[in-house]
Design a protein around this motif. Structure first.
Motif, PDB file in Angstrom:
ATOM      1  N   SER A 102       0.815  -1.219   0.000  1.00  0.00           N
ATOM      2  CA  SER A 102       0.000   0.000   0.000  1.00  0.00           C
ATOM      3  C   SER A 102       0.849   1.270   0.000  1.00  0.00           C
ATOM      4  O   SER A 102       0.379   2.329  -0.404  1.00  0.00           O
ATOM      5  N   SER A 103       2.101   1.162   0.465  1.00  0.00           N
ATOM      6  CA  SER A 103       2.904   2.386   0.490  1.00  0.00           C
ATOM      7  C   SER A 103       4.008   2.378  -0.553  1.00  0.00           C
ATOM      8  O   SER A 103       4.903   3.213  -0.525  1.00  0.00           O
ATOM      9  N   GLN A 104       3.952   1.427  -1.483  1.00  0.00           N
ATOM     10  CA  GLN A 104       4.969   1.410  -2.534  1.00  0.00           C
ATOM     11  C   GLN A 104       4.885   2.683  -3.365  1.00  0.00           C
ATOM     12  O   GLN A 104       3.807   3.052  -3.831  1.00  0.00           O
ATOM     13  N   GLY A 105       6.009   3.308  -3.560  1.00  0.00           N
ATOM     14  CA  GLY A 105       6.019   4.509  -4.396  1.00  0.00           C
ATOM     15  C   GLY A 105       5.584   5.762  -3.653  1.00  0.00           C
ATOM     16  O   GLY A 105       5.380   6.801  -4.266  1.00  0.00           O
ATOM     17  N   VAL A 106       5.434   5.668  -2.344  1.00  0.00           N
ATOM     18  CA  VAL A 106       5.172   6.888  -1.575  1.00  0.00           C
ATOM     19  C   VAL A 106       6.527   7.464  -1.170  1.00  0.00           C
ATOM     20  O   VAL A 106       7.236   6.886  -0.349  1.00  0.00           O
ATOM     21  N   PHE A 107       6.898   8.545  -1.803  1.00  0.00           N
ATOM     22  CA  PHE A 107       8.227   9.113  -1.568  1.00  0.00           C
ATOM     23  C   PHE A 107       8.155  10.224  -0.539  1.00  0.00           C
ATOM     24  O   PHE A 107       7.157  10.943  -0.480  1.00  0.00           O
TER      25      PHE A 107
END
Ligand code: SF4
Ligand code: FES
Lengths: 328, 151
Positions: free
Chosen positions: A125-130
């Motif tokens: 769910s937090s993949q690519g949350v930079f």
């Protein structure tokens, strides 16, 4: 007159340099006695505002460990430079970039992509949350430091007076430097020349290594786990990649005495600019091969030559980082 | 946002075509004499190669090569005596080992290893010297200018 003021700070580092200061044992009492410690976030509660409120040049000596990885590191480097009479790059990270500098194999984007997207430990769910340097919340704005593309050394960021090399600097060397400084401040003796390397010697690690050297003829390289080295013979003679010839002396040749090859943490020896270039030069004299094919066969056994020759000094090397501009 | 910066570097353009800067380290006893012979025999060689004379190809420390690239070279040529002819017996063997290792490291640095070239050129091989300079210049032209990232 009040006590001389001392500050210690850590930027991008592991904390080992802080431990080494505590490791000077009872001499730490002399330090606390002689100096007024005005800033040491690792040990005591200080705020950046405390430093900002000081007069310029108010701190007599700052020991700065850690590389410059983020805008926060850079801000503190500049701030402490302004507030300190003497700024000392303390330890390999501040001096040479050290292990944090190996991030210069990558750039910001590829590091973020791995850490916040591709790494198996990132939840779906937090993949690519930079991370964002600034986030608006109902209560106000939250900010975090910016992550730079390239790790820099302290002296690539601000003017540095002296260097104490090592990962970490050996505590007997640190104690000697501190006692010498106390002596200088007490007696008014002249300071060492600007840019001097303190707490180290002016030879190579091989010079203080007790192992016996013969004429080197290397037919094959071994990684440390592949052979059991003979106790008293030069490790490089035995085909174990030891960075001793390209490393400044001063640590007391600790690793090699524990059967572990020198990894190069004390940085370049005197009159050398680029540790990897020096190591290539040293190896080209001892590899026993007379044709390019034979050389390739031997050197292809070196796992990661760049990371091995520049393990501690990639950020301070001539090229400073891996170049992505030349991809063809 | 911080952006990638390239080292300030003058890129040589002649009529809009990229003209590479090449540093050529030539050993005094063979290759430099070979280049000299090319000159006196009026054999043309590529002007892109700026020659630096060294006593032996083995004198060319890896740091010289790295520094040449740092200071703006797009290619580095090292030329010495053929095996068996080195004035100092084994200097050129060291050179060969050094260049092989340099290439590995350059590749890892993300720099095309074809920017570094090693040749054995004797004092009588003026033609070879000339050919090498043109070939290498062409090679670097296809690779384009070397731009180093600093930040
Ligand atoms: S190469 Fe390593 S083991 Fe050999 S003498 Fe030098 S420091 Fe000692
Ligand atoms: S003298 Fe020419 S390569 Fe050594």
């Amino acid at each position: 007159m009040g006590k001389p003021k001392l500050a210690l700070y850590w930027a991008a580092s592991c904390g080992g340099c802080e431990i080494t200061v505590v490791d000077i044992e009872e001499k730490i009492l002399d330090v606390a006695d002689f100096f007024d410690i005005v800033f040491w976030p690792c040990i005591m509660d200080f705020k950046y505002e405390d430093v900002e409120a000081m007069e310029d040049g108010e701190i007599d000596i700052t020991l700065f460990n850690g590389a410059i990885r983020t805008s926060e590191n850079e801000h503190l480097a500049k701030l402490l430079r302004k507030k300190s009479k003497l700024l000392i790059a303390f330890g390999s990270c501040a001096h040479d970039g050290c292990i944090p500098g190996l991030a210069n194999f990558y750039d910001k984007q590829s590091i973020f992509d791995y850490v916040y997207k591709e790494s198996p430990s990132v939840e779906e769910s937090s993949q690519g949350v930079f991370p964002q340097t600034s986030t608006k919340m109902p209560e106000g704005e939250i900010t975090i430091p910016e992550f730079w593309n390239t790790v820099k050394t302290l002296d690539q960021t601000v003017d540095v007076d002296y260097y104490i090399p090592g990962c970490p600097p050996q505590s007997f060397q640190v104690a000697a430097v501190i006692l010498a400084v106390i002596d200088i401040l007490k007696t008014g003796k002249p300071l060492p020349d600007k840019g001097a390397i303190l707490g180290a010697d002016n030879k190579t690690c091989c010079d203080e290594c007790p192992r016996e050297r013969k004429e080197k003829k290397i037919k094959e390289f071994f990684r440390p786990h592949e052979i059991i080295p003979k106790e008293d013979e030069c490790l490089l003679d035995q085909g174990i990649l030891c960075i001793g010839p390209a490393t400044r002396s001063g640590c007391g040749a600790l690793c090699v005495q524990a059967n572990v090859p020198c990894r190069g943490c004390y940085g370049v020896p005197p009159n050398v600019k680029d540790q990897g270039a020096k190591m290539i030069s040293a190896l080209s004299s001892v590899i026993d091969a007379t044709s390019p094919e034979e050389v390739s066969r031997i050197i292809n056994k070196i796992a990661d030559p760049l990371g091995t020759f520049y393990r501690f000094s990639l950020a301070s090397s001539t090229f400073k980082r891996v170049q992505f501009s030349d991809k063809t | 946002m911080e952006t990638k910066q390239t080292l300030k570097k003058e890129i040589n353009l002649k009529d809009g075509v990229f003209e590479p800067k090449i540093v050529g380290f030539l050993c005094n006893w063979c290759s430099y004499s070979g280049a000299d012979l090319a000159g006196v025999s009026r054999i043309k060689s590529a002007p892109n190669v700026r020659i630096i004379r060294t006593m032996c190809s083995g004198r060319v420390d890896p740091s010289f090569i790295i520094k040449a690239f740092e200071l703006g070279a797009d290619g580095v040529l090292i030329a010495g005596c053929h095996f068996g002819d080195c004035h100092y017996l084994e200097g050129n063997f060291k050179t060969m080992r050094r260049i092989e290792m340099m290439k590995l490291v350059l590749k890892q640095f993300g720099i095309d290893a074809r920017r570094l070239r090693l040749e054995w050129i004797s004092a009588s091989e003026a033609e070879k010297f000339s050919k090498v300079t043109f070939e290498f210049t062409e090679q670097i032209k296809t690779l384009g200018p070397l731009r180093l990232i600093k930040n």
